[in-house]
Design a protein around this motif. Sequence first.
Motif, PDB file in Angstrom:
ATOM      1  N   ALA A   3       0.839  -1.196   0.000  1.00  0.00           N
ATOM      2  CA  ALA A   3       0.000   0.000   0.000  1.00  0.00           C
ATOM      3  C   ALA A   3       0.874   1.247   0.000  1.00  0.00           C
ATOM      4  CB  ALA A   3      -0.886   0.009   1.243  1.00  0.00           C
ATOM      5  N   GLY A   4       0.334   2.325  -0.513  1.00  0.00           N
ATOM      6  CA  GLY A   4       1.029   3.605  -0.438  1.00  0.00           C
ATOM      7  C   GLY A   4      -0.014   4.672  -0.223  1.00  0.00           C
ATOM      8  N   HIS A   5      -0.009   5.281   0.943  1.00  0.00           N
ATOM      9  CA  HIS A   5      -0.992   6.316   1.236  1.00  0.00           C
ATOM     10  C   HIS A   5      -0.288   7.666   1.267  1.00  0.00           C
ATOM     11  CE1 HIS A   5      -3.826   3.174   3.258  1.00  0.00           C
ATOM     12  NE2 HIS A   5      -3.753   3.057   1.958  1.00  0.00           N
ATOM     13  N   LEU A  15     -11.935  -4.414  -5.272  1.00  0.00           N
ATOM     14  CA  LEU A  15     -11.798  -5.254  -6.465  1.00  0.00           C
ATOM     15  C   LEU A  15     -10.452  -5.976  -6.507  1.00  0.00           C
ATOM     16  CD1 LEU A  15     -13.474  -2.763  -8.938  1.00  0.00           C
ATOM     17  CD2 LEU A  15     -14.541  -4.605  -7.642  1.00  0.00           C
ATOM     18  N   LEU A  16      -9.617  -5.723  -5.483  1.00  0.00           N
ATOM     19  CA  LEU A  16      -8.367  -6.485  -5.334  1.00  0.00           C
ATOM     20  C   LEU A  16      -8.486  -7.505  -4.210  1.00  0.00           C
ATOM     21  CD1 LEU A  16      -5.703  -3.621  -5.747  1.00  0.00           C
ATOM     22  CD2 LEU A  16      -6.119  -5.499  -7.340  1.00  0.00           C
ATOM     23  N   ASP A  17      -9.672  -7.657  -3.623  1.00  0.00           N
ATOM     24  CA  ASP A  17      -9.888  -8.648  -2.564  1.00  0.00           C
ATOM     25  C   ASP A  17      -9.593 -10.051  -3.106  1.00  0.00           C
ATOM     26  OD1 ASP A  17     -11.594  -9.098   0.217  1.00  0.00           O
ATOM     27  OD2 ASP A  17     -11.878 -10.737  -1.214  1.00  0.00           O
ATOM     28  N   GLY A  22      -1.037  -2.579 -12.370  1.00  0.00           N
ATOM     29  CA  GLY A  22      -0.841  -4.014 -12.513  1.00  0.00           C
ATOM     30  C   GLY A  22      -1.773  -4.543 -13.588  1.00  0.00           C
ATOM     31  N   ALA A  23      -1.689  -5.862 -13.815  1.00  0.00           N
ATOM     32  CA  ALA A  23      -2.459  -6.484 -14.889  1.00  0.00           C
ATOM     33  C   ALA A  23      -3.872  -6.800 -14.422  1.00  0.00           C
ATOM     34  CB  ALA A  23      -1.755  -7.751 -15.352  1.00  0.00           C
ATOM     35  N   GLY A  24      -4.719  -7.227 -15.368  1.00  0.00           N
ATOM     36  CA  GLY A  24      -6.072  -7.660 -15.016  1.00  0.00           C
ATOM     37  C   GLY A  24      -7.134  -6.835 -15.700  1.00  0.00           C
TER      38      GLY A  24
END
Length: 431
Positions: free
Chosen positions: A39-41, A227-229, A274-276
């Motif tokens: 993560a990057g906040h 949607l990355l769960d 990233g991909a997807g």
Amino acid sequence: MRGLVIVGAQWGDEGKGKVVDHYARRAEMVVRYQGGANAGHTLVVDGHKTVLHLVPSGILHPKTVCAVGPGCVVDPRALLGELDALAAAGVVIEPERFLLSERAHLVLPVHAAVDRAREVAAGRDAIGTTGRGIGPAYEDVVARRGIRFADLGDPAHLRGRLEALLFERNLLLAGLGAPTFEVEGLLEALAAVHARLAPFVCDVGRAVADAAARGAHILFEGAQGTLLDVVHGSYPFVTSSATVAASAAIGTGVGPRLLTDVIGITKAYCTRVGAGPFPTELDDAIGERLRAAGHEFGATTGRPRRCGWLDLPALRYAARLNGLTGLALTKLDVLSGLEAVRVAVAYQWRGRTWDELPADPAAIREVTPIYETLPGWVGDLGGARHLDALPEAARRYVAFVEEAVGVPVALVSVGPGREALFELADPFAAR
Ligand code: IMP
């Protein structure tokens, strides 16, 4: 007492850091419940940019207690680097103000090595991970060979755990033609980690439950996005943890009744790194324009983010999965200057209409979004501190999203700075 979960409603990078920072002044504690240094906040305070990867975004409020929960995987080198950077910026971190779960697992150099070697070996099928070792670290959690902060105090016990972990991981690394790891070097490094971090290590679930029992407000800070769960996201192009709101209870070590409110953060458009699959992706000048205007480059890896129109089927799915009680709409200012703004209201695939994100890998790859076109607006929204200060078309856009998702907008963010936002509802207000 309120337990407010802040969760990304898209593919991450929705601006959770800024929203958590905003609500943190009203909470006694902020707890990170999953993920790691992937993560990057990014927080911008007084023009100074701070990027946090592990330390919760409430840390810039001197009275807020920040905790890293047992659902997280923690690279101790990244954490120490962050604590040092915060100290250099004058943010003093005492053990009363920063808690690290004894049950959180460590991300070791061997995990990052496996992550990267695998991505290289996968070639065109790579997931496009952040390379931070997150997937392999979570694999070791469920494989029962992980190392927790609770394991660091007893060198003989730790040696046995490390030997078992490296036995399996070195087999894989050797198979991938990558360098292997030795127990000795790791033991030494972890002794140094223990010496520095032991004062912070405690039972985070208990601390949160005690604070809640006193009536304190708690913020539960999610990382990545719905949607990355790992189960509910666009599998297999997902991260390796449960990112959805319900995970806040497990990843903190409290019962689900402490989660009273759930705010889903969504940009006014969509991005993905990233991909997807990404149904509303724009491979054109408008996508370029969103990337430039929204500074859409990864906070962790610097990679350019893929950009597209707002995706309501995906957002509706996120609202249902998380049980959203409010939306925080961020980066509305980035859409300024477009003649028209498009929003995907449904998908079509093989004669069927979908109003949520499908699971079928062919469907999610091949759906055609059905768009509705709304009028655009011009002007810098950065100074708006009330809905009425927005151009009429921007107000209409906010109302359209609220109506289409069926969740009220609680907050609108109109620029990167800490003050560039306004609330439409206070999630901590007495009901
Ligand atoms: P991992 O979490 O490093 O294993 O990466 C898996 C996927 O999640 C990749 O597509 C990453 O780009 C994405 N990802 C991981 N963390 C973040 C984040 O904080 N924001 C956006 N995407 C992320």
